[in-house]
Design a protein around this motif. Structure first.
Motif: not given
Length: 181
Positions: A128-146, A158-166
């Protein structure tokens, strides 16, 4: 496995009801509500948006199918749960933003359903804490690479598994404890 409607179908149905949330944020809110122990109800949009004036989605609509599919996936013992984010052909940047929106929706509705002190395991609390960090994240410069693609895939998993865990902590665990009493 229950198939979720497409993001476009959800967006169109959301507009019809006057909802301003993106498809990803709306699915996140629905899943947060369900994972936190909220009722599987036809009027779920009013509950997850904390606006009782919202009408329930029409039976069979994309939003109703979203609820039905999400409930079925969360209850499925085969870990079939999927996130409704953005189209596969969307850019990494767009998909990352959709993931962060999904997490924001999830947290808000999870808090509404689970309350201030949900019955979380240690792993659930960390998730839940980690989901909170992701919820507050902003998209930075992304190179669109592999490398960015791989990182986003790891975050989505991670989000999929965290949801199932919660969901397991707040819904399945208490349900199983009641059945043993």
């Amino acid at each position: 496995m229950s198939q979720l409607p497409t993001p476009q179908e959800v967006a169109a149905a959301s507009r019809e009801l006057g909802l301003v949330a993106s498809p990803a944020e709306l699915h996140g809110a629905l899943c947060g509500w369900l994972a936190g122990g909220g009722a599987d109800a036809r009027d779920w949009t009013a509950k997850v948006m904390a606006d009782e004036s919202l009408p329930p989605p029409p039976a069979g609509s994309a939003l109703d199918r979203l609820r039905e599919g999400s409930v079925a996936q969360l209850e499925d013992g085969e870990f079939a749960f999927q996130l409704l984010l953005a189209d596969e052909d969307a850019s990494v940047r767009q998909r990352a933003q959709a993931l962060f929106d999904w997490c924001r929706g999830f947290l808000g509705a999870f808090g509404l359903a689970a309350g201030a002190k949900p019955p979380l395991s240690e792993e659930g609390s960390e998730a839940l804490q980690d989901l909170g960090k992701l919820a507050g994240a902003r998209v930075q410069d992304i190179d669109e690479d592999e490398e960015d693609e791989a990182s986003l895939s790891e975050l989505e998993e991670f989000v999929r598994v965290a949801t199932l865990l919660l969901h397991g902590d707040c819904v399945l665990g208490p349900r199983h404890r009641r059945s043993f009493n």
